[in-house]
Design a protein around this motif. Structure first.
Motif, mmCIF file in Angstrom:
data_model
loop_
_atom_site.group_PDB
_atom_site.id
_atom_site.type_symbol
_atom_site.label_atom_id
_atom_site.label_comp_id
_atom_site.label_asym_id
_atom_site.label_seq_id
_atom_site.Cartn_x
_atom_site.Cartn_y
_atom_site.Cartn_z
ATOM 1 N N ASP A 267 0.829 -1.212 0.000
ATOM 2 C CA ASP A 267 0.000 0.000 0.000
ATOM 3 C C ASP A 267 0.860 1.258 0.000
ATOM 4 O OD1 ASP A 267 -2.316 -1.479 -0.067
ATOM 5 O OD2 ASP A 267 -2.683 -1.359 2.088
ATOM 6 N N GLU A 268 1.976 1.202 0.717
ATOM 7 C CA GLU A 268 2.892 2.346 0.721
ATOM 8 C C GLU A 268 3.526 2.534 -0.649
ATOM 9 O OE1 GLU A 268 2.868 4.203 3.186
ATOM 10 O OE2 GLU A 268 2.281 3.008 4.923
ATOM 11 N N LEU A 269 3.825 1.420 -1.312
ATOM 12 C CA LEU A 269 4.420 1.493 -2.647
ATOM 13 C C LEU A 269 3.463 2.131 -3.639
ATOM 14 C CD1 LEU A 269 6.652 0.737 -4.699
ATOM 15 C CD2 LEU A 269 5.505 -1.470 -4.970
ATOM 16 N N THR A 270 2.221 1.659 -3.666
ATOM 17 C CA THR A 270 1.272 2.201 -4.639
ATOM 18 C C THR A 270 0.947 3.664 -4.339
ATOM 19 O OG1 THR A 270 -0.605 1.323 -3.375
ATOM 20 C CG2 THR A 270 0.289 -0.062 -5.129
ATOM 21 N N ALA A 271 0.875 4.019 -3.057
ATOM 22 C CA ALA A 271 0.621 5.418 -2.694
ATOM 23 C C ALA A 271 1.766 6.303 -3.167
ATOM 24 C CB ALA A 271 0.425 5.548 -1.191
ATOM 25 N N PHE A 272 2.996 5.820 -3.021
ATOM 26 C CA PHE A 272 4.164 6.570 -3.486
ATOM 27 C C PHE A 272 4.102 6.768 -4.997
ATOM 28 C CE2 PHE A 272 8.464 6.294 -5.355
ATOM 29 C CZ PHE A 272 8.996 7.477 -4.877
ATOM 30 N N GLN A 273 3.707 5.738 -5.721
ATOM 31 C CA GLN A 273 3.619 5.840 -7.177
ATOM 32 C C GLN A 273 2.573 6.859 -7.602
ATOM 33 O OE1 GLN A 273 2.824 1.712 -7.848
ATOM 34 N NE2 GLN A 273 4.983 1.159 -8.068
ATOM 35 N N VAL A 274 1.430 6.866 -6.919
ATOM 36 C CA VAL A 274 0.384 7.840 -7.248
ATOM 37 C C VAL A 274 0.880 9.259 -6.971
ATOM 38 C CG1 VAL A 274 -1.924 8.665 -6.642
ATOM 39 C CG2 VAL A 274 -1.508 6.208 -6.902
ATOM 40 N N ARG A 275 1.512 9.451 -5.811
ATOM 41 C CA ARG A 275 2.032 10.786 -5.466
ATOM 42 C C ARG A 275 3.089 11.245 -6.462
ATOM 43 N NH1 ARG A 275 2.413 8.562 -0.301
ATOM 44 N NH2 ARG A 275 4.690 8.527 -0.483
ATOM 45 N N SER A 276 3.952 10.329 -6.871
ATOM 46 C CA SER A 276 5.056 10.697 -7.758
ATOM 47 C C SER A 276 4.570 11.207 -9.109
ATOM 48 C CB SER A 276 5.976 9.492 -7.970
ATOM 49 O OG SER A 276 6.584 9.109 -6.754
ATOM 50 N N ASN A 277 3.392 10.750 -9.542
ATOM 51 C CA ASN A 277 2.882 11.137 -10.850
ATOM 52 C C ASN A 277 1.718 12.121 -10.780
ATOM 53 O OD1 ASN A 277 4.576 9.482 -12.636
ATOM 54 N ND2 ASN A 277 3.608 7.749 -11.602
ATOM 55 N N ALA A 278 1.391 12.564 -9.569
ATOM 56 C CA ALA A 278 0.227 13.435 -9.390
ATOM 57 C C ALA A 278 0.402 14.793 -10.062
ATOM 58 C CB ALA A 278 -0.062 13.618 -7.907
ATOM 59 N N GLY A 279 1.634 15.244 -10.225
ATOM 60 C CA GLY A 279 1.863 16.561 -10.807
ATOM 61 C C GLY A 279 1.902 16.585 -12.321
ATOM 62 N N LEU A 280 1.800 15.436 -12.955
ATOM 63 C CA LEU A 280 1.844 15.378 -14.412
ATOM 64 C C LEU A 280 0.496 15.751 -15.013
ATOM 65 C CD1 LEU A 280 3.765 12.004 -14.970
ATOM 66 C CD2 LEU A 280 4.712 14.323 -14.900
ATOM 67 N N THR A 281 0.531 16.390 -16.147
ATOM 68 C CA THR A 281 -0.698 16.613 -16.884
ATOM 69 C C THR A 281 -1.154 15.283 -17.493
ATOM 70 O OG1 THR A 281 0.410 17.066 -18.987
ATOM 71 C CG2 THR A 281 0.079 18.941 -17.485
ATOM 72 N N VAL A 282 -2.383 15.245 -17.958
ATOM 73 C CA VAL A 282 -2.872 14.030 -18.601
ATOM 74 C C VAL A 282 -2.004 13.678 -19.802
ATOM 75 C CG1 VAL A 282 -4.770 13.079 -19.963
ATOM 76 C CG2 VAL A 282 -5.241 14.223 -17.787
ATOM 77 N N GLU A 283 -1.635 14.674 -20.577
ATOM 78 C CA GLU A 283 -0.792 14.428 -21.752
ATOM 79 C C GLU A 283 0.567 13.876 -21.350
ATOM 80 O OE1 GLU A 283 -2.537 17.175 -21.194
ATOM 81 O OE2 GLU A 283 -4.092 16.826 -22.704
ATOM 82 N N GLN A 284 1.139 14.410 -20.273
ATOM 83 C CA GLN A 284 2.424 13.904 -19.795
ATOM 84 C C GLN A 284 2.300 12.481 -19.261
ATOM 85 O OE1 GLN A 284 3.169 17.092 -17.004
ATOM 86 N NE2 GLN A 284 4.696 18.057 -18.333
ATOM 87 N N LEU A 285 1.196 12.210 -18.576
ATOM 88 C CA LEU A 285 0.969 10.876 -18.044
ATOM 89 C C LEU A 285 0.833 9.861 -19.189
ATOM 90 C CD1 LEU A 285 0.681 9.680 -15.205
ATOM 91 C CD2 LEU A 285 -1.787 9.971 -15.402
ATOM 92 N N LEU A 286 0.092 10.251 -20.222
ATOM 93 C CA LEU A 286 -0.032 9.383 -21.387
ATOM 94 C C LEU A 286 1.332 9.155 -22.048
ATOM 95 C CD1 LEU A 286 -3.281 10.837 -22.987
ATOM 96 C CD2 LEU A 286 -3.012 8.549 -22.026
#
Length: 255
Positions: free
Chosen positions: A90-109
């Motif tokens: 759970d800590e791993l997945t939460a870290f992954q979500v936080r790490s990518n939270a600042g990306l735009t949708v286009e950047q995430l894609l």
């Protein structure tokens, strides 16, 4: 309950072909999302579609290089120790979500598309002697801590995870999934066989849809959609009409 470390039931090359196809399925789904879809809530508490994709991208990044793997694992394990959690997933997945939270949708894609190749290569290059090793941290399944080999994680779990999250996105957005006997059917077959091995009881399961089939050792019959079977044994609600997760259906399979 398993008493020996879980191992991959399929050969590594086959596993990597399924993995590559699943990443491609995910990319095709993300291309279908419109602006409103990204904020749709999923069955994962606190995760909308965007957060789910952030986790998927983070997991792909973790397997793309040794540096990412070590960084993410250490971060998650330290966080689990601080929180007192018995496992660090759970800590791993939460870290992954936080790490990518600042990306735009286009950047995430863009990140997803850029990582599909490296993620498969990182998993494919794990040598056999490493895949045979047991992970140092036990995993919590069906209320019990169990051991996994590196091969089971790399060949099985890391494909089931994006497969299930793809189904989460389909359920959240209402977009119909692409389902074939060749790809989704191969994942469903492994899930059914592992589920059967975990409970060890007679069973008969008839799963409908292109990914379905009949599996039986003579037990009471259960009939439901193949994707819903996977949702149920993962601990999620079914999308179609299906039995409640009671009896053997309450036996979980890790995703």
């Amino acid at each position: 309950m398993t008493t020996t470390p879980m191992v991959s039931p399929i050969d590594h090359d086959t596993a990597m072909a399924i993995a590559a196809a699943e990443y491609d399925r995910g990319a095709a789904l993300l291309d279908r999302l419109d602006a409103a879809h990204w904020s749709a809530p999923t069955v994962n508490d606190g995760w909308d579609v965007r957060a789910t994709v952030g986790h998927m991208v983070g997991m792909m990044a973790m397997m793309s290089s040794a540096g990412q793997l070590v960084r993410q694992q250490i971060t998650a394990q330290w966080a689990a120790r601080r929180s007192g959690a018995p496992v660090s997933i759970d800590e791993l997945t939460a870290f992954q979500v936080r790490s990518n939270a600042g990306l735009t949708v286009e950047q995430l894609l863009g990140r997803y598309r850029a990582l599909t190749g490296p993620a498969v290569r990182g998993r494919r290059r794990l040598p056999a002697f490493v895949r045979r090793r047991t992970l140092p941290e036990r995993q919590l399944v069906n209320g019990q801590l169990e051991r996994w080999t590196v091969g089971y994680l790399a060949d099985v779990i890391l494909t089931r995870d994006p497969f299930m999250h793809r189904l989460d996105i389909h359920a959240a957005t209402g977009l119909e999934p692409v389902v074939t006997a060749e790809h989704e059917g191969s994942i469903v077959d492994l899930v059914v066989r592992e589920w059967a091995g975990r409970h060890g009881e007679p069973y008969t399961v008839e799963l409908t849809g292109p990914a379905g089939g009949l599996w039986s050792t003579g037990g009471p019959p259960v009939k439901l959609d193949a994707l819903d079977f996977c949702r149920i044994v993962s601990g999620r609600p079914a999308v179609s009409t299906a039995p409640e997760p009671a009896g053997l259906l309450a036996v979980g399979v890790p995703f």
